[in-house]
Scaffold this motif. Structure first.
Motif, PDB file in Angstrom:
ATOM      1  N   SER A  94       0.290   8.275  16.381  1.00  0.00           N
ATOM      2  CA  SER A  94      -0.031   6.905  16.630  1.00  0.00           C
ATOM      3  C   SER A  94      -0.760   6.729  18.053  1.00  0.00           C
ATOM      4  O   SER A  94      -1.533   5.952  18.151  1.00  0.00           O
ATOM      5  N   VAL A 110       4.021   3.917  21.675  1.00  0.00           N
ATOM      6  CA  VAL A 110       2.872   4.283  22.607  1.00  0.00           C
ATOM      7  C   VAL A 110       3.115   3.668  23.580  1.00  0.00           C
ATOM      8  O   VAL A 110       2.712   4.268  24.762  1.00  0.00           O
ATOM      9  N   PRO A 156      -3.150  -1.857   8.199  1.00  0.00           N
ATOM     10  CA  PRO A 156      -1.896  -1.468   8.114  1.00  0.00           C
ATOM     11  C   PRO A 156      -2.239  -0.472   6.571  1.00  0.00           C
ATOM     12  O   PRO A 156      -1.343   0.251   6.450  1.00  0.00           O
ATOM     13  N   ASP A 157      -3.111  -0.926   5.738  1.00  0.00           N
ATOM     14  CA  ASP A 157      -3.188  -0.292   4.569  1.00  0.00           C
ATOM     15  C   ASP A 157      -3.833   1.095   4.595  1.00  0.00           C
ATOM     16  O   ASP A 157      -3.762   1.744   3.556  1.00  0.00           O
ATOM     17  N   GLY A 188       1.233   3.806   1.847  1.00  0.00           N
ATOM     18  CA  GLY A 188       1.922   4.098   3.245  1.00  0.00           C
ATOM     19  C   GLY A 188       3.261   3.284   3.564  1.00  0.00           C
ATOM     20  O   GLY A 188       4.264   3.829   3.713  1.00  0.00           O
ATOM     21  N   GLU A 243       5.121   1.647  16.040  1.00  0.00           N
ATOM     22  CA  GLU A 243       4.391   2.706  16.743  1.00  0.00           C
ATOM     23  C   GLU A 243       3.766   2.183  17.958  1.00  0.00           C
ATOM     24  O   GLU A 243       3.649   2.825  18.977  1.00  0.00           O
ATOM     25  N   LEU A 300      -4.393   0.778  13.189  1.00  0.00           N
ATOM     26  CA  LEU A 300      -3.350   0.441  12.144  1.00  0.00           C
ATOM     27  C   LEU A 300      -2.838  -0.901  11.936  1.00  0.00           C
ATOM     28  O   LEU A 300      -2.239  -1.485  11.086  1.00  0.00           O
ATOM     29  N   ILE A 301      -2.658  -1.382  13.415  1.00  0.00           N
ATOM     30  CA  ILE A 301      -1.977  -2.827  13.228  1.00  0.00           C
ATOM     31  C   ILE A 301      -3.267  -3.871  12.544  1.00  0.00           C
ATOM     32  O   ILE A 301      -2.904  -4.620  12.000  1.00  0.00           O
ATOM     33  N   SER A 323       0.724  -1.299  -0.064  1.00  0.00           N
ATOM     34  CA  SER A 323       0.142   0.055   0.079  1.00  0.00           C
ATOM     35  C   SER A 323       0.826   1.335  -0.017  1.00  0.00           C
ATOM     36  O   SER A 323       2.232   1.226   0.423  1.00  0.00           O
ATOM     37  N   PRO A 339       3.358  -0.169  12.040  1.00  0.00           N
ATOM     38  CA  PRO A 339       2.223  -0.143  13.103  1.00  0.00           C
ATOM     39  C   PRO A 339       3.006  -0.900  14.287  1.00  0.00           C
ATOM     40  O   PRO A 339       2.408  -0.363  15.548  1.00  0.00           O
ATOM     41  N   VAL A 384      -2.963   3.698  16.685  1.00  0.00           N
ATOM     42  CA  VAL A 384      -1.940   2.485  16.388  1.00  0.00           C
ATOM     43  C   VAL A 384      -2.899   1.063  16.633  1.00  0.00           C
ATOM     44  O   VAL A 384      -2.476   0.184  15.728  1.00  0.00           O
ATOM     45  N   ASP A 385      -3.827   1.154  17.406  1.00  0.00           N
ATOM     46  CA  ASP A 385      -4.479  -0.210  17.379  1.00  0.00           C
ATOM     47  C   ASP A 385      -5.113  -0.335  16.034  1.00  0.00           C
ATOM     48  O   ASP A 385      -5.405  -1.575  15.468  1.00  0.00           O
ATOM     49  N   LEU A 445      -2.633   3.148   6.693  1.00  0.00           N
ATOM     50  CA  LEU A 445      -1.323   4.066   7.151  1.00  0.00           C
ATOM     51  C   LEU A 445      -1.093   5.507   6.231  1.00  0.00           C
ATOM     52  O   LEU A 445      -1.095   6.414   6.929  1.00  0.00           O
TER      53      LEU A 445
END
Lengths: 249, 594
Positions: free
Chosen positions: B416, A94, B508-509, A25, A90, B504-505, A23, A87, B501-502, B511
């Protein structure tokens, strides 16, 4: 050898990674990681060359992430750290924000060096990060580097490091609000797997990165050609009808 | 100088920095708050298609610098045969810096002359090179510059370009000069150039010096696109010398050179297609920077209270000039002709208004805000955009310093640790324009952008009938926002307290969209508010926006997909650079009277 500008290499990397099916990103970050490692002397292009065969064979899965409180485990399934780790990185950051420090173990990861640019981005937010991996010569000893984000490049205890050998497939990462928060079992990395180039002050270090950035990149024509071939996969064959989709003659 | 943007209405976010209120944006400028126009107005795609070149356009900025710093340009080599084929080299001395402009002229059959980027032969090819030029370097350039995209440059080359002779004017001007006549000004009104460039490359392509190198080591070209603009300026100069040379060889006894008044009126043609559009989407931080400088300039002017008679007279004079410029502009597309006619009518009406005592009294008490409000209400947004850039001419001291702030590092930051609910609110607040698009309607998701195998030329396809949609370029910001928003809502239903961040995990696409949204909330002029996949999309608006920043004139759309325009028409010529002249008297150029 072929010389290309950083901008040209970045654009080509993005297009090639896009062709691999990642993707927007992910491929933007992956391209930046390769470029950063090359800029900092960690051999980003050589690492990419090593990773390419498996990347071309199958799209890499994001790592499996498990965690309890601020301790994380990331399993990359023998995949490269080039993709899918943003992720997770990150999340480590966090958790450090929440707890002051967080620790992660990265296992089954090829080319873990690609984590370094991601860690630098954490450091640029005012955090410290350390990166540890087992020593093949002395299993009882860990190699260790500390990253600070006050320059736009890898800085290790006011020194600049350059990779002399690939890192091991299993590494530990710590991210902390202060360097005092790190574990006490750090080992001195000097002479261990990363070759010390010199001691640098911030100004000199910045000047060094600037100097490297000002130069073009030397790349093996074979690798450049391979990246271009990959990138062509995002192109659409031209037809008379498609020509009209860009303007008349 | 302006400081980073803050907004008193909305608390600054802890990590991403200050956040704009989408209805009104404020910038702190020399300690005072300036209210900028809302992004919903400024970044509306239709309005972007009405933008006009201004004092902050890169051509204007470059010419000011050339005059201010007394750039010295000399001819080093001019080796052309009777037909004008051969090579020429010019040396630029700009303070301590030296550059060379090298141009190669080769025969080209008429049938092969084509404005499209996919062409592979041209009348002229050229390069801008930094430093001294060795024989080896020149040989390298001879071998590679004529190949353009198929050649390899080195890091001393800053810009690569090519151009074709104008079928409408080149031969005709040569013929007139050969018989002792000046070029026909009436013909130049139609095609105000001798050559037309079809691509100008910089920023590290094909082995050239990267933008970072240019920005930091080439002081003369440190602002965006200044090297590219200078290359076009030199092409303009060369084209005039080339026609004079051919005329002289044809008829040594009678040939004359071009009169300076006419040479100033000769610009450089340009043909631009869809290739410019992706740039605007891929550089949101830079675009935001450009737009903010324009908006700051406008806001500074709107804060002025000196709408006095001299300034009103000056504005009237400029409006008359615009009228003449538009009357002398010949375009092929009916809709563009109609737009120009409407603008002419608006200018004439406003000129009359500015002579009325009651109207002027309103301006004296209410300032330029009253004028712009009146113009928009009565003559529409295109006239308002025009009057804005004319006002820029009245206050150069408020506008020109902003030209040094046009560069920006293209970097999108991720926060994030933000809660997902916060991000959802940001999307709803700042991207309502995107969320209001119904992508279930096939007409709103009809087009796709892709790169062709032919020189990677960006093209537009129709999902209903064209191949290649599976390889479309990721340019659809509005659709991306919609998809991200929907995914967030689903995720929040099961994870109401989650962080970005949760999300995005699990996704992830997303982002790229999350990173862009979080960054652009603090830079609201970065995203163009339009649906680039809409069946009724007018790509021309995108081209016009970018070309206005370049500073082109005589905007002449040839279809929905490409446009001809004119660069540097009216600008000082090289002989003028050493004179004590005003470098800014060439906006909306008009034909010379001999």
């Amino acid at each position: 050898m072929l010389r290309v500008s950083y901008g040209e290499l970045l654009a080509q990397l993005k297009q090639s990674f896009e062709a691999l099916g990642y993707s927007l990103g992910e491929y933007e970050s992956a391209a930046t990681s390769v470029l950063s490692l090359e800029l900092w002397g960690f051999g980003g292009l050589a690492l990419l060359e090593a990773a390419l065969p498996s990347l071309e064979l199958h799209k890499q899965w994001a790592p499996a992430v498990t965690y309890e409180s601020n301790a994380l485990m990331l399993d990359c399934f023998q995949g490269s750290a080039l993709f899918g780790l943003i992720p997770s990185m990150e999340l480590i950051y966090v958790k450090a924000r929440q707890h002051g420090v967080s620790r992660a173990t990265l296992v089954n990861c090829t080319e873990p060096e690609f984590m370094l640019p991601l860690l630098m981005q954490v450091c640029q937010r005012g955090y410290y990060a350390s990166f540890r991996w087992p020593s093949t010569e002395d299993p009882t000893r860990l190699r260790w580097v500390l990253l600070e984000g006050d320059v736009t490049g890898i800085r290790v205890d006011s020194k600049i490091w350059q990779a002399s050998a690939p890192l091991e497939a299993s590494v530990s990462i710590e991210v902390a609000q202060s360097d005092w928060d790190f574990s006490s079992d750090h080992s001195d990395p000097e002479g261990q797997g990363l070759s010390l180039q010199d001691h640098w002050g911030n100004t000199a270090l910045q000047a060094l990165f600037e100097e490297r950035y000002m130069a073009s990149v030397t790349i093996d024509p074979w690798l450049w050609s391979r990246l271009q071939d990959l990138g062509r996969r995002v192109l659409v064959p031209s037809t008379e009808a498609s020509r009209s989709g860009a303007g008349a003659d | 100088m302006a400081s980073p943007i803050t907004d008193p209405l909305t608390p600054a976010h802890a990590v991403t920095g200050a956040v704009f209120d989408p209805r009104v944006s404020t910038v702190i400028d020399d300690g005072a708050a300036l209210t900028l126009r809302p992004a919903a107005v400024v970044m509306d795609l239709d309005r972007l298609g009405m933008m006009q070149p201004s004092r902050l356009s890169f051509m204007r900025t470059l010419v000011r610098r050339m005059v201010r710093e007394a750039w010295r340009i000399t001819e080093v080599c001019f080796a052309l045969d009777d037909e004008g084929y051969g090579e020429a080299i010019y040396c630029l001395e700009a303070g301590p810096e030296t550059y060379h402009f090298v141009v190669f002229s080769k025969p080209l059959e008429d049938a092969l002359r084509n404005d499209r980027v996919i062409s592979n032969q041209w009348d002229l090819t050229m390069a801008l090179v930094r430093g001294q030029l060795s024989d080896d370097q020149l040989d390298q350039l001879r071998r590679n510059v004529p190949l353009q995209e198929a050649g390899r440059m080195d890091e001393n080359v800053l810009v690569l370009s090519r151009a074709n002779r104008s079928a409408r004017s080149f031969a005709e001007v040569v013929a007139r000069l050969a018989t002792g006549q000046q070029p026909d000004v009436e013909r130049l009104k139609v095609a105000g150039y001798l050559c037309r460039t079809t691509a100008v490359y910089g920023s590290g392509k094909f082995g050239m010096a990267g933008w970072h190198v240019v920005k930091t080591s080439c002081r003369s070209f440190r602002t965006p696109f200044s090297g590219e603009m200078f290359t076009c300026y030199m092409l303009r100069h060369f084209s005039c010398r080339q026609v004079e040379h051919i005329a002289r060889r044809q008829s040594p006894g009678t040939a004359v050179t071009i009169a300076p008044e006419i040479e100033r009126y000769i610009g450089i043609g340009n043909a631009t297609g869809l290739g410019m559009a992706p740039f605007l989407i891929r550089h949101p931080v830079l675009i935001s920077h450009w737009m903010i400088q324009r908006e700051i300039a406008l806001a500074r002017i709107l804060n002025q209270t000196d709408c006095d008679a001299p300034k009103r007279y000056a504005l009237q004079s400029m409006l008359r000039r615009v009228v003449q410029h538009l009357q002398e502009t010949t375009v092929t597309a009916d809709y563009q002709t109609s737009r120009n006619q409407i603008l002419i009518a608006a200018c004439l009406a406003l000129i009359a208004k500015l002579s009325r005592r009651a109207f002027c009294a309103g301006l004296t008490s209410g300032g330029w805000k009253v004028l712009l409000s009146f113009v928009e209400d009565h003559y529409g947004p295109a006239a308002e955009e025009l009057v804005q850039v004319l006002l820029f001419e009245l206050y150069p001291h408020l506008v020109d310093p902003l030209e040094e702030s046009m560069a920006a590092e293209e970097r999108l930051d991720l926060d994030s640790g933000m809660t997902l609910v916060e991000l959802l609110v940001l999307l709803e607040t700042h991207y309502d324009w995107a969320l209001n698009i119904d992508f279930d309607d096939p007409n709103h998701h009809a087009l796709f952008w892709y790169r062709s195998e032919e020189k990677m030329e960006p093209r537009l396809g129709d999902r209903a009938c064209d191949a290649g949609a599976e390889r479309e370029m990721p340019l659809l910001i509005a659709l991306g926002v919609r998809q991200c928003f929907d995914a967030m809502q689903r995720f929040l239903a099961d994870n109401p307290d989650s962080l970005v961040v949760d999300f995005l995990i699990a996704h992830p696409d997303q982002l790229a969209t999350v990173r862009r949204v979080q960054t652009m909330c603090a830079l609201p002029y970065g995203d163009i508010r339009g649906n680039l996949s809409d069946r009724n999309l007018e790509p021309m608006h995108l081209l016009r926006a970018k070309l206005s920043f370049f500073g082109v004139g005589k905007f002449d759309p040839k279809s929905k997909l490409w446009v001809r325009n004119t660069m540097f028409q009216g600008a000082p010529i090289i002989a003028d650079l050493s004179q004590d002249l005003n470098p800014d008297h060439w906006y909306f150029p008009t034909a010379p009277v001999l």
